[in-house]
Scaffold this active site. Structure first.
Site, mmCIF file in Angstrom:
data_model
loop_
_atom_site.group_PDB
_atom_site.id
_atom_site.type_symbol
_atom_site.label_atom_id
_atom_site.label_comp_id
_atom_site.label_asym_id
_atom_site.label_seq_id
_atom_site.Cartn_x
_atom_site.Cartn_y
_atom_site.Cartn_z
ATOM 1 N N LYS A 80 -70.593 2.731 -99.340
ATOM 2 C CA LYS A 80 -70.697 4.048 -98.694
ATOM 3 C C LYS A 80 -72.053 4.675 -99.012
ATOM 4 O O LYS A 80 -72.691 5.297 -98.157
ATOM 5 C CB LYS A 80 -69.528 4.944 -99.142
ATOM 6 C CG LYS A 80 -68.188 4.460 -98.600
ATOM 7 C CD LYS A 80 -66.970 5.118 -99.255
ATOM 8 C CE LYS A 80 -65.688 4.422 -98.768
ATOM 9 N NZ LYS A 80 -64.457 4.980 -99.342
ATOM 10 N N GLN B 51 -62.652 8.800 -104.210
ATOM 11 C CA GLN B 51 -62.183 7.440 -103.956
ATOM 12 C C GLN B 51 -60.775 7.255 -104.524
ATOM 13 O O GLN B 51 -60.498 7.640 -105.667
ATOM 14 C CB GLN B 51 -63.169 6.426 -104.572
ATOM 15 C CG GLN B 51 -62.876 4.976 -104.213
ATOM 16 C CD GLN B 51 -63.043 4.652 -102.728
ATOM 17 O OE1 GLN B 51 -63.823 5.290 -102.030
ATOM 18 N NE2 GLN B 51 -62.300 3.688 -102.251
ATOM 19 N N ASP C 145 -62.713 12.284 -95.520
ATOM 20 C CA ASP C 145 -61.694 11.232 -95.419
ATOM 21 C C ASP C 145 -60.584 11.624 -94.439
ATOM 22 O O ASP C 145 -59.780 10.781 -94.049
ATOM 23 C CB ASP C 145 -61.037 11.001 -96.792
ATOM 24 C CG ASP C 145 -61.680 9.867 -97.569
ATOM 25 O OD1 ASP C 145 -62.039 8.860 -96.940
ATOM 26 O OD2 ASP C 145 -61.803 10.003 -98.804
HETATM 27 N N1 GUN Z 1 -59.325 3.833 -100.961
HETATM 28 C C1 GUN Z 1 -59.084 2.894 -100.007
HETATM 29 N N2 GUN Z 1 -59.501 3.333 -98.809
HETATM 30 C C2 GUN Z 1 -60.003 4.572 -98.997
HETATM 31 C C3 GUN Z 1 -60.607 5.530 -98.125
HETATM 32 O O1 GUN Z 1 -60.721 5.345 -96.912
HETATM 33 N N3 GUN Z 1 -61.015 6.680 -98.722
HETATM 34 C C4 GUN Z 1 -60.864 6.922 -100.036
HETATM 35 N N4 GUN Z 1 -61.283 8.085 -100.519
HETATM 36 N N5 GUN Z 1 -60.300 6.052 -100.878
HETATM 37 C C5 GUN Z 1 -59.895 4.889 -100.345
#
Ligand code: GUN
Length: 279
Positions: free
Chosen positions: A49, A93, A116
């Site tokens: 990211k 996350q 998100d």
């Molecule tokens: N863990 C697995 N997929 C995601 C996601 O799309 N966003 C976040 N914040 N954590 C994750």
């Protein structure tokens, strides 16, 4: 004609557009990435990211905390970021350590910075088809992937295997909407579904989001179906999807590879969400 849906290439095109728009902004959009603990998979996602931000001119800040971080400390940090005008997006996350309440954390994020799309306000807007909210990145990435690949969704039977809050549930909500690129007939299957095989075989578009390597075999696929593989599993040091790719390839009309399919689209949508209230 290749059967591969090249998510990497489509994501790169979207990122080029984002970069062009970001370049024209005097104050660059800012994304805060919060990582609690040392889960290696989470660390690799967060790094990907961050690379996406660097490629598009978005300013990213990676905040790493020890597993023992107190819930109250995380909530205080989120409140600081909510108030910080240089921050447009806040991503915590997941998964979080068990002593931290994920629901409380999601509620603490300013819905306008909830890149998100996990805050209940944004989930509600998504269900209502209110486009003023932020949509979760993986489901929205799949919708865009289908659109850009000129795969018709309207009236088609989309079968999603997996009912998670991050992929299965929101993808169903998005693809069933009365909107361009949607209007699908959606079925969700999960671990308690009876006749999963027959339902999967009735799909025009089959989405595998179970988190189990090679769960979807050739016996579950209708000839000519489109196959979207959301899985990212580590098996023998290799990244593999939820689909037995080699066995599926001769049967499908189109298929997303892993890696290089849905994953890059998730990141492109995250970057788009970060800029949503800036362009
Ligand atoms: N863990 C697995 N997929 C995601 C996601 O799309 N966003 C976040 N914040 N954590 C994750």
């Amino acid at each position: 004609m290749t059967k591969l849906i090249d998510g990497k290439k489509i994501a790169e095109e979207i990122m080029r557009d984002i970069k062009a728009k970001v370049t024209s902004l005097e104050q660059k959009p800012g994304l805060a990435l919060l990582l609690v603990g040392d889960n290696p998979a989470s660390l690799s996602y967060v790094r990907a990211k961050k690379r996406g931000c660097a490629a598009t001119g978005i300013v990213s800040t990676l905040l790493e905390f020890p597993t023992a971080l107190k819930e109250s400390e995380l909530l205080a940090k989120i409140e600081d970021l909510n108030q910080d005008p240089s921050i447009n997006g806040i991503l915590v996350q997941l998964p979080l350590p068990p002593h931290i309440d994920e629901k409380k954390v999601m509620l603490a994020i300013d819905p306008k910075k909830d890149v998100d799309g996990f805050h209940p306000l944004n989930v509600g807007k998504m269900l209502l088809g209110d486009s003023s909210g932020l949509l979760p990145c993986t489901p929205q990435g799949i919708k865009v992937l289908l659109e850009k690949s000129q795969i018709a969704v309207a009236g088609k039977h989309v079968v999603i295997i997996g009912r998670s809050n991050i992929v299965g549930k929101p993808l169903a909500a998005i693809l069933m909407q009365k909107k361009p690129g949607c209007n699908a007939t959606v079925t969700i299957c999960h671990s308690r579904t009876e006749n999963l095989l027959a339902i999967a075989r009735s799909a025009d578009i089959l989405v595998a989001a179970i988190g189990s390597p090679h769960f979807v075999g050739p016996h579950m696929i209708k000839p000519g179906a489109v196959l979207i593989d959301v899985g990212i599993n580590r098996a023998n040091g290799k990244i593999v999807g939820d689909v037995d790719f080699e066995a599926a390839l001769p049967i499908v009309s189109q298929i997303t590879p892993v890696p290089g399919g849905v994953g890059p689209m998730t990141i492109a949508m995250l970057l788009q969400n970060t800029c949503k209230h800036r362009f």
